[in-house]
Write a protein that holds these residues in place. Structure first.
Motif, PDB file in Angstrom:
ATOM      1  N   GLU A   1     -12.642   4.636  15.292  1.00  0.00           N
ATOM      2  CA  GLU A   1     -11.532   5.563  15.031  1.00  0.00           C
ATOM      3  C   GLU A   1     -10.266   4.804  14.615  1.00  0.00           C
ATOM      4  OE1 GLU A   1      -9.160   9.074  17.429  1.00  0.00           O
ATOM      5  OE2 GLU A   1     -10.881   8.114  18.384  1.00  0.00           O
ATOM      6  N   VAL A   2      -9.954   3.734  15.363  1.00  0.00           N
ATOM      7  CA  VAL A   2      -8.748   2.939  15.063  1.00  0.00           C
ATOM      8  C   VAL A   2      -8.872   2.340  13.662  1.00  0.00           C
ATOM      9  CG1 VAL A   2      -7.434   0.880  15.721  1.00  0.00           C
ATOM     10  CG2 VAL A   2      -8.236   2.437  17.477  1.00  0.00           C
ATOM     11  N   LYS A   3     -10.060   1.813  13.355  1.00  0.00           N
ATOM     12  CA  LYS A   3     -10.257   1.194  12.039  1.00  0.00           C
ATOM     13  C   LYS A   3     -10.097   2.231  10.922  1.00  0.00           C
ATOM     14  CE  LYS A   3     -12.994  -2.768  13.411  1.00  0.00           C
ATOM     15  NZ  LYS A   3     -14.332  -3.287  13.652  1.00  0.00           N
ATOM     16  N   GLU A   4     -10.558   3.472  11.213  1.00  0.00           N
ATOM     17  CA  GLU A   4     -10.445   4.537  10.216  1.00  0.00           C
ATOM     18  C   GLU A   4      -8.968   4.859   9.949  1.00  0.00           C
ATOM     19  OE1 GLU A   4     -12.729   8.066  11.167  1.00  0.00           O
ATOM     20  OE2 GLU A   4     -11.585   9.170   9.649  1.00  0.00           O
ATOM     21  N   VAL A   5      -8.191   4.966  11.050  1.00  0.00           N
ATOM     22  CA  VAL A   5      -6.756   5.263  10.896  1.00  0.00           C
ATOM     23  C   VAL A   5      -6.077   4.143  10.110  1.00  0.00           C
ATOM     24  CG1 VAL A   5      -4.571   5.607  12.122  1.00  0.00           C
ATOM     25  CG2 VAL A   5      -6.642   6.678  12.990  1.00  0.00           C
ATOM     26  N   LEU A   6      -6.420   2.893  10.460  1.00  0.00           N
ATOM     27  CA  LEU A   6      -5.794   1.757   9.776  1.00  0.00           C
ATOM     28  C   LEU A   6      -6.174   1.731   8.299  1.00  0.00           C
ATOM     29  CD1 LEU A   6      -6.228  -1.032  12.491  1.00  0.00           C
ATOM     30  CD2 LEU A   6      -4.098   0.027  11.768  1.00  0.00           C
ATOM     31  N   THR A   7      -7.431   2.048   8.031  1.00  0.00           N
ATOM     32  CA  THR A   7      -7.880   2.058   6.633  1.00  0.00           C
ATOM     33  C   THR A   7      -7.114   3.122   5.858  1.00  0.00           C
ATOM     34  OG1 THR A   7     -10.056   1.398   7.408  1.00  0.00           O
ATOM     35  CG2 THR A   7      -9.945   2.210   5.157  1.00  0.00           C
ATOM     36  N   LYS A   8      -7.016   4.330   6.455  1.00  0.00           N
ATOM     37  CA  LYS A   8      -6.302   5.425   5.786  1.00  0.00           C
ATOM     38  C   LYS A   8      -4.846   5.065   5.558  1.00  0.00           C
ATOM     39  CE  LYS A   8      -8.680   9.759   6.698  1.00  0.00           C
ATOM     40  NZ  LYS A   8      -8.671  10.943   7.526  1.00  0.00           N
ATOM     41  N   ALA A   9      -4.267   4.361   6.549  1.00  0.00           N
ATOM     42  CA  ALA A   9      -2.853   3.996   6.443  1.00  0.00           C
ATOM     43  C   ALA A   9      -2.660   2.729   5.601  1.00  0.00           C
ATOM     44  CB  ALA A   9      -2.261   3.799   7.827  1.00  0.00           C
ATOM     45  N   ARG A  10      -3.758   2.260   5.017  1.00  0.00           N
ATOM     46  CA  ARG A  10      -3.750   1.076   4.137  1.00  0.00           C
ATOM     47  C   ARG A  10      -3.185  -0.157   4.843  1.00  0.00           C
ATOM     48  NH1 ARG A  10      -1.757   5.151  -0.296  1.00  0.00           N
ATOM     49  NH2 ARG A  10      -0.129   5.286   1.239  1.00  0.00           N
ATOM     50  N   ILE A  11      -3.558  -0.299   6.109  1.00  0.00           N
ATOM     51  CA  ILE A  11      -3.105  -1.471   6.876  1.00  0.00           C
ATOM     52  C   ILE A  11      -4.295  -2.406   7.046  1.00  0.00           C
ATOM     53  CG2 ILE A  11      -2.273  -2.258   9.140  1.00  0.00           C
ATOM     54  CD1 ILE A  11      -0.769   0.478   9.276  1.00  0.00           C
ATOM     55  N   LYS A  12      -4.114  -3.666   6.705  1.00  0.00           N
ATOM     56  CA  LYS A  12      -5.208  -4.653   6.811  1.00  0.00           C
ATOM     57  C   LYS A  12      -5.457  -4.993   8.278  1.00  0.00           C
ATOM     58  CE  LYS A  12      -4.881  -6.873   2.325  1.00  0.00           C
ATOM     59  NZ  LYS A  12      -4.415  -8.045   1.579  1.00  0.00           N
ATOM     60  N   PHE A  13      -6.742  -5.196   8.614  1.00  0.00           N
ATOM     61  CA  PHE A  13      -7.047  -5.606  10.004  1.00  0.00           C
ATOM     62  C   PHE A  13      -8.147  -6.653  10.020  1.00  0.00           C
ATOM     63  CE2 PHE A  13      -9.271  -1.685   8.971  1.00  0.00           C
ATOM     64  CZ  PHE A  13     -10.587  -1.973   9.267  1.00  0.00           C
TER      65      PHE A  13
ATOM     66  N   GLY B   1       2.905   9.661   1.355  1.00  0.00           N
ATOM     67  CA  GLY B   1       2.000  10.259   2.358  1.00  0.00           C
ATOM     68  C   GLY B   1       0.575   9.752   2.172  1.00  0.00           C
ATOM     69  N   GLY B   2      -0.362  10.490   2.760  1.00  0.00           N
ATOM     70  CA  GLY B   2      -1.782  10.100   2.677  1.00  0.00           C
ATOM     71  C   GLY B   2      -2.153   9.058   3.712  1.00  0.00           C
ATOM     72  N   ARG B   3      -1.395   8.995   4.806  1.00  0.00           N
ATOM     73  CA  ARG B   3      -1.677   7.975   5.841  1.00  0.00           C
ATOM     74  C   ARG B   3      -2.643   8.479   6.915  1.00  0.00           C
ATOM     75  NH1 ARG B   3       4.255   5.200   6.931  1.00  0.00           N
ATOM     76  NH2 ARG B   3       4.886   5.059   4.754  1.00  0.00           N
ATOM     77  N   GLY B   4      -2.889   9.756   6.896  1.00  0.00           N
ATOM     78  CA  GLY B   4      -3.874  10.287   7.854  1.00  0.00           C
ATOM     79  C   GLY B   4      -3.297  10.693   9.192  1.00  0.00           C
ATOM     80  N   ILE B   5      -2.011  10.482   9.400  1.00  0.00           N
ATOM     81  CA  ILE B   5      -1.404  10.903  10.669  1.00  0.00           C
ATOM     82  C   ILE B   5      -0.026  11.510  10.392  1.00  0.00           C
ATOM     83  CG2 ILE B   5      -2.586   9.170  12.086  1.00  0.00           C
ATOM     84  CD1 ILE B   5       0.133   7.670  12.127  1.00  0.00           C
TER      85      ILE B   5
ATOM     86  N   GLY C   1       4.759   8.628  18.975  1.00  0.00           N
ATOM     87  CA  GLY C   1       4.644   9.984  19.513  1.00  0.00           C
ATOM     88  C   GLY C   1       3.534  10.782  18.852  1.00  0.00           C
ATOM     89  N   ALA C   2       2.942  10.244  17.798  1.00  0.00           N
ATOM     90  CA  ALA C   2       1.933  11.011  17.064  1.00  0.00           C
ATOM     91  C   ALA C   2       0.711  11.282  17.923  1.00  0.00           C
ATOM     92  CB  ALA C   2       1.541  10.258  15.812  1.00  0.00           C
ATOM     93  N   ALA C   3       0.164  12.498  17.728  1.00  0.00           N
ATOM     94  CA  ALA C   3      -0.953  12.930  18.572  1.00  0.00           C
ATOM     95  C   ALA C   3      -2.110  11.947  18.543  1.00  0.00           C
ATOM     96  CB  ALA C   3      -1.423  14.295  18.103  1.00  0.00           C
ATOM     97  N   VAL C   4      -2.411  11.459  17.361  1.00  0.00           N
ATOM     98  CA  VAL C   4      -3.566  10.584  17.234  1.00  0.00           C
ATOM     99  C   VAL C   4      -3.374   9.287  18.023  1.00  0.00           C
ATOM    100  CG1 VAL C   4      -2.862   9.451  15.070  1.00  0.00           C
ATOM    101  CG2 VAL C   4      -5.274   9.741  15.583  1.00  0.00           C
ATOM    102  N   ILE C   5      -2.152   8.794  18.052  1.00  0.00           N
ATOM    103  CA  ILE C   5      -1.867   7.561  18.787  1.00  0.00           C
ATOM    104  C   ILE C   5      -1.978   7.821  20.288  1.00  0.00           C
ATOM    105  CG2 ILE C   5      -0.212   5.679  19.107  1.00  0.00           C
ATOM    106  CD1 ILE C   5      -0.994   5.857  16.226  1.00  0.00           C
ATOM    107  N   GLU C   6      -1.464   8.975  20.715  1.00  0.00           N
ATOM    108  CA  GLU C   6      -1.550   9.323  22.139  1.00  0.00           C
ATOM    109  C   GLU C   6      -3.015   9.375  22.576  1.00  0.00           C
ATOM    110  OE1 GLU C   6       0.649   9.329  24.368  1.00  0.00           O
ATOM    111  OE2 GLU C   6       2.329   9.102  22.985  1.00  0.00           O
ATOM    112  N   GLN C   7      -3.828   9.984  21.703  1.00  0.00           N
ATOM    113  CA  GLN C   7      -5.265  10.093  22.011  1.00  0.00           C
ATOM    114  C   GLN C   7      -5.893   8.723  22.130  1.00  0.00           C
ATOM    115  OE1 GLN C   7      -8.169  12.613  19.764  1.00  0.00           O
ATOM    116  NE2 GLN C   7      -6.278  13.233  18.818  1.00  0.00           N
TER     117      GLN C   7
ATOM    118  N   GLU D   1       1.596  15.527   5.491  1.00  0.00           N
ATOM    119  CA  GLU D   1       1.810  14.904   6.801  1.00  0.00           C
ATOM    120  C   GLU D   1       3.217  15.283   7.257  1.00  0.00           C
ATOM    121  OE1 GLU D   1       0.887  11.029   5.473  1.00  0.00           O
ATOM    122  OE2 GLU D   1      -1.261  11.418   5.579  1.00  0.00           O
ATOM    123  N   LEU D   2       3.337  15.501   8.568  1.00  0.00           N
ATOM    124  CA  LEU D   2       4.583  16.093   9.083  1.00  0.00           C
ATOM    125  C   LEU D   2       5.289  15.164  10.071  1.00  0.00           C
ATOM    126  CD1 LEU D   2       3.011  19.581   9.833  1.00  0.00           C
ATOM    127  CD2 LEU D   2       4.418  19.031   7.858  1.00  0.00           C
ATOM    128  N   GLY D   3       6.288  15.741  10.731  1.00  0.00           N
ATOM    129  CA  GLY D   3       6.990  15.022  11.795  1.00  0.00           C
ATOM    130  C   GLY D   3       6.018  14.770  12.941  1.00  0.00           C
TER     131      GLY D   3
END
Lengths: 371, 198
Positions: free
Chosen positions: B186-198, A326-330, B136-142, A249-251
């Motif tokens: 999609e949001v739930k997937e990102v949160l799961t990957k980022a290990r954030i509880k929702f 890392g490993g956060r997916g973004i 600023g991350a692309a996924v968040i912008e999307q 994962e990058l900047g």
């Protein structure tokens, strides 16, 4: 021989009685007959044209057919107002025949148009879904501007609406939505492609750096680390052979070289590990600090300040690392390269101060990128 | 001579009686046309288009039959009057069916509107939980762009609904609901990957 008067009278009455029905039949036969069958055929043809949606998909022919049928009916009613023996239904017949012909043409054209539209819209929907898929694949983690994402998002929504209309058989609405969606999606896709192409203009340099790094790993029989930003890969080479491959994962603003502090970009160039931080010495599990900014970076930064392409208040970035967490997916770092902790353990173990770390935009050219 | 004159008059009288025995059923024509107009006002062409086209066909056929009868020497509009009565019944049924269908579409649009508002509300709570500092991350912008597009679509659909264009509102809200559900996943997937509880 003369008949008797009563007999003559009876014959006369019989003759008159026989003549009355004959006269009635003659009177009826003499009445001009309206072209009811032809009008009926025209009406049926028009009705079929309606059920074939000619009023939508063959508008002009349908309108003409309807006008001709109306003319037939109006003329028929006009003729009905005339004395019964003076009626002339030729015009009515002509209009009815023309109406039937036009209605049949409208039906045929409409059916063809519907078939063509079905194929056309299906193709367009597939094409636009393909573009939307490519945008996802190529640009989901590419830092396009919020404006571009808004246009892509609107384009996708219109595509969804077009699909809903298409499924309902409302091809006219589907076509309108598709046209709007196509404009937004293709324009955004073309813009993003141009942006990507521009980014890949540095590819010859990237290739040179990557080849040199692998060659040195082979010559020195040592470890080298290569970071491919586009494919988000960390490749560890030993003796010129790839030994490990990890996702990175990058900047958050990873496209392009790092130009200044706080731009969120991950630098591109040939670096070396200058320090190793074990557990407790970094907040990201373990870290390898690299020698960014090197002499080339510093020279480029100075040139940009001198040219005015960077504000005079800008500061050059520093503290670029390969680290864990890392490993956060973004893409979430401020310019560093993040690995999962277990992968970082491996990289940390093989790396030492002086291990080459080369960061490139991509190891393959733009036309070799997988679709 | 007197007999002949009487005979002639009798024939003329008979013809006159036979040719004028039927009058055009104008009242029924007007009633049938009004019934069709009522169906049109009930938006039968939008909600039950096939039925509406059929009843219009029936009226056209009845009117053509009347014109045909008017051409005849001996007129009798009994059959056509019955046809017009049938058109009126049919048109009233179509009007009722259109109203029923409209209510169904209205209810479906309203249900979807409620459902999408719940998804939007959930998305609104989830989006701020996305990994911090990644604005600023692309996924968040999307995700943000998609959320804004869904919001705009719901506003448009609500406007159509309020105007009484329930079918258009339903089509719009259906597409928006699909998008909102996709976004939620999609949001739930990102949160799961980022290990954030929702």
């Amino acid at each position: 021989m003369r008949l008797k008067k009563p007999v003559r009278k009876i014959i006369m009455i019989f003759a008159i009685l026989a003549l009355i029905p004959l006269a009635i039949i003659f009177m009826v036969r003499m009445v001009p007959q309206p072209p009811q069958e032809k009008v009926k055929l025209a009406r049926i043809a028009l009705s079929e044209a309606t059920s074939n949606k000619a009023d939508t998909y063959s508008k002009n022919l349908y309108r003409e057919a309807k006008a001709l049928y109306d003319s037939a009916m109006i003329n028929w009613q006009k003729e009905n107002e005339r004395f019964i023996y003076f009626r002339d239904f030729q015009k009515v017949e002509g209009f009815a025949e023309q109406a039937a012909r036009k209605a049949e043409q409208a039906s045929k054209t409409s059916r063809n148009n519907v078939t063509d539209l079905d194929t056309f819209l299906r193709g367009k929907i597939d094409k636009l879904n393909n573009i939307a898929g490519l945008i996802d694949k190529r640009y989901s983690s590419y830092p396009l501007s919020p404006e571009v994402w808004t246009r892509i998002s609107k384009g996708r929504m219109l595509l969804k609406e077009a699909e809903v209309a298409f499924k309902k058989g409302d091809f006219a609405q589907a076509k309108i939505r598709i046209a709007d969606s196509e404009l937004l999606l293709t324009e955004s896709f073309d813009w993003a492609n141009a942006h990507l192409k521009d980014y890949f203009s540095s590819y010859p340099d990237w290739k040179k750096w990557a080849d040199k790094t692998i060659r040195e790993s082979r010559q020195n029989q040592s470890y080298s680390i290569l970071i491919d930003k586009y494919s988000r890969k960390c490749l560890v080479y030993l003796g010129g052979v790839k030994k490990y491959e990890y996702h990175v994962e990058l900047g958050k603003n990873w496209v392009g070289d790092k130009r200044m502090k706080g731009d969120g970009a991950t630098p591109e160039g040939m670096y070396k590990v200058v320090r190793k931080y074990g557990p407790g010495r970094t907040k990201y599990h373990k870290a390898l600090l690299i020698d960014y900014p090197n002499a080339t970076d510093k020279a480029e930064f100075k040139q940009e300040i001198a040219r005015g392409t960077l504000p005079g208040t800008a500061r050059i970035g520093s503290l670029i690392e390969i680290h864990g967490d890392g490993g956060r997916g973004i893409d979430w770092t401020e310019g560093c390269v993040a690995l999962t902790n277990s992968e970082m353990d491996v990289v940390y173990k093989i790396a030492k101060e002086g291990t080459p770390v080369t960061i490139v935009g991509s190891m393959v050219s733009l036309d070799q990128l997988p679709d | 001579m007197k007999n002949k004159v009487l005979m002639g008059l009798a024939v003329i009288a008979m013809v006159a009686v036979l040719t004028s025995c039927g009058k055009k059923p104008q009242a029924e024509i007007d009633a049938a046309t009004a019934a069709i107009e009522a169906a049109k006002t009930a938006e039968a062409a939008v909600y039950v288009p096939a039925e509406f086209a059929a009843v219009q066909d029936s009226l056209n056929a009845a009117l053509a039959a009347i014109t045909e009868k008017e051409s005849k020497l001996f007129k009798n509009f009994k059959g056509e009057t019955a046809k017009l009565a049938n058109v009126i019944t049919l048109a009233n049924t179509v009007t009722a069916n259109a109203a029923t269908k409209k209510e169904e579409v209205k209810a479906e649009a309203a249900n979807l509107m409620t459902a999408i508002k719940a998804v939007i509300e959930e998305n609104g709570k989830l989006i701020p939980k996305l990994p911090r500092g990644k604005e600023g991350a692309a996924v968040i912008e999307q995700i943000k762009a998609d959320a804004a597009t869904v919001d705009a679509s719901v506003v448009e659909a609500q406007g159509l609904y309020d105007k009484g264009s329930f079918m258009d509102a339903l089509n719009k809200i259906k597409a928006a609901k699909e998008k909102a559900d996709g976004l939620n996943a999609e949001v739930k997937e990102v949160l799961t990957k980022a290990r954030i509880k929702f």
